[in-house]
Design a protein around this motif. Structure first.
Motif, PDB file in Angstrom:
ATOM      1  N   UNK A 209      73.261  58.665  25.287  1.00 19.10           N
ATOM      2  CA  UNK A 209      72.729  59.953  24.857  1.00 19.10           C
ATOM      3  C   UNK A 209      73.149  60.262  23.427  1.00 19.10           C
ATOM      4  N   UNK A 210      74.351  59.830  23.050  1.00 17.77           N
ATOM      5  CA  UNK A 210      74.815  60.016  21.673  1.00 17.77           C
ATOM      6  C   UNK A 210      73.917  59.248  20.704  1.00 17.77           C
ATOM      7  N   UNK A 211      73.561  58.020  21.072  1.00 20.48           N
ATOM      8  CA  UNK A 211      72.714  57.207  20.210  1.00 20.48           C
ATOM      9  C   UNK A 211      71.320  57.810  20.076  1.00 20.48           C
ATOM     10  N   UNK A 212      70.802  58.360  21.150  1.00 23.61           N
ATOM     11  CA  UNK A 212      69.492  59.000  21.094  1.00 23.61           C
ATOM     12  C   UNK A 212      69.529  60.229  20.191  1.00 23.61           C
ATOM     13  N   UNK A 213      70.643  60.992  20.237  1.00 24.70           N
ATOM     14  CA  UNK A 213      70.786  62.135  19.330  1.00 24.70           C
ATOM     15  C   UNK A 213      70.844  61.669  17.886  1.00 24.70           C
ATOM     16  N   UNK A 214      71.554  60.563  17.652  1.00 21.30           N
ATOM     17  CA  UNK A 214      71.662  60.020  16.296  1.00 21.30           C
ATOM     18  C   UNK A 214      70.282  59.631  15.761  1.00 21.30           C
ATOM     19  N   UNK A 215      69.470  59.005  16.609  1.00 26.62           N
ATOM     20  CA  UNK A 215      68.114  58.637  16.181  1.00 26.62           C
ATOM     21  C   UNK A 215      67.331  59.888  15.800  1.00 26.62           C
TER      22      UNK A 215
ATOM     23  N   UNK B 185      75.120  50.115  25.075  1.00 21.88           N
ATOM     24  CA  UNK B 185      75.138  50.678  23.717  1.00 21.88           C
ATOM     25  C   UNK B 185      74.093  51.773  23.535  1.00 21.88           C
ATOM     26  N   UNK B 186      73.142  51.863  24.461  1.00 22.64           N
ATOM     27  CA  UNK B 186      72.092  52.893  24.380  1.00 22.64           C
ATOM     28  C   UNK B 186      72.559  54.104  25.174  1.00 22.64           C
TER      29      UNK B 186
ATOM     30  N   UNK C  41      78.462  56.714  32.299  1.00 19.31           N
ATOM     31  CA  UNK C  41      77.339  57.430  32.925  1.00 19.31           C
ATOM     32  C   UNK C  41      76.379  58.030  31.900  1.00 19.31           C
ATOM     33  N   UNK C  42      76.792  58.055  30.639  1.00 22.25           N
ATOM     34  CA  UNK C  42      75.925  58.564  29.581  1.00 22.25           C
ATOM     35  C   UNK C  42      75.110  57.460  28.917  1.00 22.25           C
ATOM     36  N   UNK C  43      75.182  56.252  29.467  1.00 18.91           N
ATOM     37  CA  UNK C  43      74.461  55.124  28.886  1.00 18.91           C
ATOM     38  C   UNK C  43      73.553  54.472  29.927  1.00 18.91           C
ATOM     39  N   UNK C  44      72.723  53.535  29.442  1.00 20.84           N
ATOM     40  CA  UNK C  44      71.870  52.759  30.343  1.00 20.84           C
ATOM     41  C   UNK C  44      72.602  51.557  30.929  1.00 20.84           C
ATOM     42  N   UNK C  45      73.833  51.341  30.481  1.00 22.21           N
ATOM     43  CA  UNK C  45      74.592  50.184  30.953  1.00 22.21           C
ATOM     44  C   UNK C  45      74.894  50.236  32.431  1.00 22.21           C
ATOM     45  N   UNK C  46      75.140  51.438  32.936  1.00 22.39           N
ATOM     46  CA  UNK C  46      75.463  51.563  34.356  1.00 22.39           C
ATOM     47  C   UNK C  46      74.264  51.172  35.217  1.00 22.39           C
ATOM     48  N   UNK C  47      73.036  51.444  34.733  1.00 23.34           N
ATOM     49  CA  UNK C  47      71.825  51.015  35.444  1.00 23.34           C
ATOM     50  C   UNK C  47      71.671  49.506  35.349  1.00 23.34           C
ATOM     51  N   UNK C  48      71.908  48.959  34.134  1.00 21.34           N
ATOM     52  CA  UNK C  48      71.779  47.518  33.927  1.00 21.34           C
ATOM     53  C   UNK C  48      72.755  46.737  34.798  1.00 21.34           C
ATOM     54  N   UNK C  49      73.954  47.309  35.029  1.00 21.64           N
ATOM     55  CA  UNK C  49      74.964  46.607  35.822  1.00 21.64           C
ATOM     56  C   UNK C  49      74.540  46.440  37.280  1.00 21.64           C
ATOM     57  N   UNK C  50      73.633  47.303  37.764  1.00 20.86           N
ATOM     58  CA  UNK C  50      73.122  47.178  39.122  1.00 20.86           C
ATOM     59  C   UNK C  50      71.992  46.152  39.202  1.00 20.86           C
ATOM     60  N   UNK C  51      71.404  45.836  38.049  1.00 22.21           N
ATOM     61  CA  UNK C  51      70.268  44.915  38.014  1.00 22.21           C
ATOM     62  C   UNK C  51      70.696  43.484  37.717  1.00 22.21           C
ATOM     63  N   UNK C  52      71.707  43.343  36.844  1.00 26.18           N
ATOM     64  CA  UNK C  52      72.135  42.013  36.420  1.00 26.18           C
ATOM     65  C   UNK C  52      73.636  41.967  36.223  1.00 26.18           C
ATOM     66  N   UNK C  53      74.203  40.775  36.274  1.00 30.86           N
ATOM     67  CA  UNK C  53      75.615  40.584  35.993  1.00 30.86           C
ATOM     68  C   UNK C  53      75.832  39.912  34.635  1.00 30.86           C
ATOM     69  N   UNK C  54      74.767  39.734  33.885  1.00 35.44           N
ATOM     70  CA  UNK C  54      74.876  39.110  32.566  1.00 35.44           C
ATOM     71  C   UNK C  54      75.578  40.073  31.619  1.00 35.44           C
ATOM     72  N   UNK C  55      76.772  39.705  31.102  1.00 31.23           N
ATOM     73  CA  UNK C  55      77.544  40.622  30.254  1.00 31.23           C
ATOM     74  C   UNK C  55      76.780  41.092  29.022  1.00 31.23           C
ATOM     75  N   UNK C  56      76.064  40.172  28.350  1.00 34.04           N
ATOM     76  CA  UNK C  56      75.383  40.534  27.110  1.00 34.04           C
ATOM     77  C   UNK C  56      74.338  41.617  27.364  1.00 34.04           C
ATOM     78  N   UNK C  57      73.599  41.494  28.476  1.00 32.46           N
ATOM     79  CA  UNK C  57      72.571  42.483  28.813  1.00 32.46           C
ATOM     80  C   UNK C  57      73.211  43.841  29.105  1.00 32.46           C
ATOM     81  N   UNK C  58      74.316  43.831  29.839  1.00 34.42           N
ATOM     82  CA  UNK C  58      75.006  45.078  30.169  1.00 34.42           C
ATOM     83  C   UNK C  58      75.539  45.735  28.902  1.00 34.42           C
TER      84      UNK C  58
END
Length: 224
Positions: free
Chosen positions: A169-175, A166-167, A144-161
């Motif tokens: 809130x932790x990654x945004x803090x790191x940036x 990988x994006x 729930x802290x990533x964009x993957x959960x949103x992507x999973x509702x849009x597509x079933x392509x594993x690579x996209x999810x």
């Protein structure tokens, strides 16, 4: 001036420590802290392996394997997690540091300090994955802290999810942290630094997606 690495200071009193790092002529405890972080990564990934995180594909075909083959498969999985933890920690510590050194000319050791903080935050993120999987049944790519959960509702392509997973809130803090850290050494606009940091992270997210997808492929070849 000598600077002794204390990562908690960078996390909680960043401005003062950044000034000391910038002025330091020598850095102490750099390699000791790096070794401790690598060992911490190994411990976390071993814990995840022993809890069974990531073994779904092996467990799913357990009934078709002999006891020896099943136990051998689990052993290879654990050894693979240890190797992955070492490579993961070493990559995070040293490869981005080298890239930033080539791009900016900031002393390499001082860039490793930055990446040590990055690794600490990423290991904290992985610790958070454990209760999410055990208690909520959510793998890292649909946290729930990533964009993957949103992507999973849009597509079933594993690579996209995996990519959007990988994006986080932790990654945004790191940036944000990397931009602030680098800006303390460089006389250029923060927006320019931010663009370069984000581009490097985009490459990292692509590599994460490819690694995760390849992990599934390898397991399917071994145990499918």
């Amino acid at each position: 001036m000598t600077y002794r690495v204390h990562l908690y200071r960078l996390l909680f009193s960043m401005e003062d420590d950044l000034f000391r790092i910038k002025k330091a002529e020598r850095v102490q405890q750099l390699w000791k802290v790096s070794v401790v972080l690598v060992l911490a990564a190994i411990a976390i990934y071993l814990w995840m392996a022993f809890l069974g995180l990531g073994t779904e594909r092996i467990s799913g075909i357990a009934v078709t394997l002999s006891d020896t083959a099943y136990e051998t498969g689990k052993l290879w999985f654990v050894l693979g997690r240890v190797l992955y933890a070492i490579l993961f920690a070493a990559f995070i510590l040293f490869f981005p540091s080298l890239l930033f050194y080539l791009l900016t000319g900031i002393p390499y050791q001082k860039l490793i300090i930055m990446q040590q903080v990055v690794l600490v935050v990423m290991l904290m993120e992985r610790l958070l994955w454990i209760p999410l999987v055990i208690f909520a049944g959510l793998n890292w790519q649909v946290s729930p802290l990533s964009l993957g959960i949103i992507a999973s509702y849009i597509t079933e392509m594993p690579w996209v999810i995996y990519f959007f997973g990988a994006i986080t809130l932790f990654q945004l803090w790191i940036i944000w942290f990397q931009v602030k850290y680098l800006a303390a050494f460089l006389e250029m606009k923060k927006i320019v630094i931010a663009i370069n940091v984000i581009l490097l992270h985009l490459i990292g997210w692509c590599l994460t997606a490819l690694t995760a997808f390849g992990d599934i492929y390898i397991l399917s070849r071994w145990f499918g």
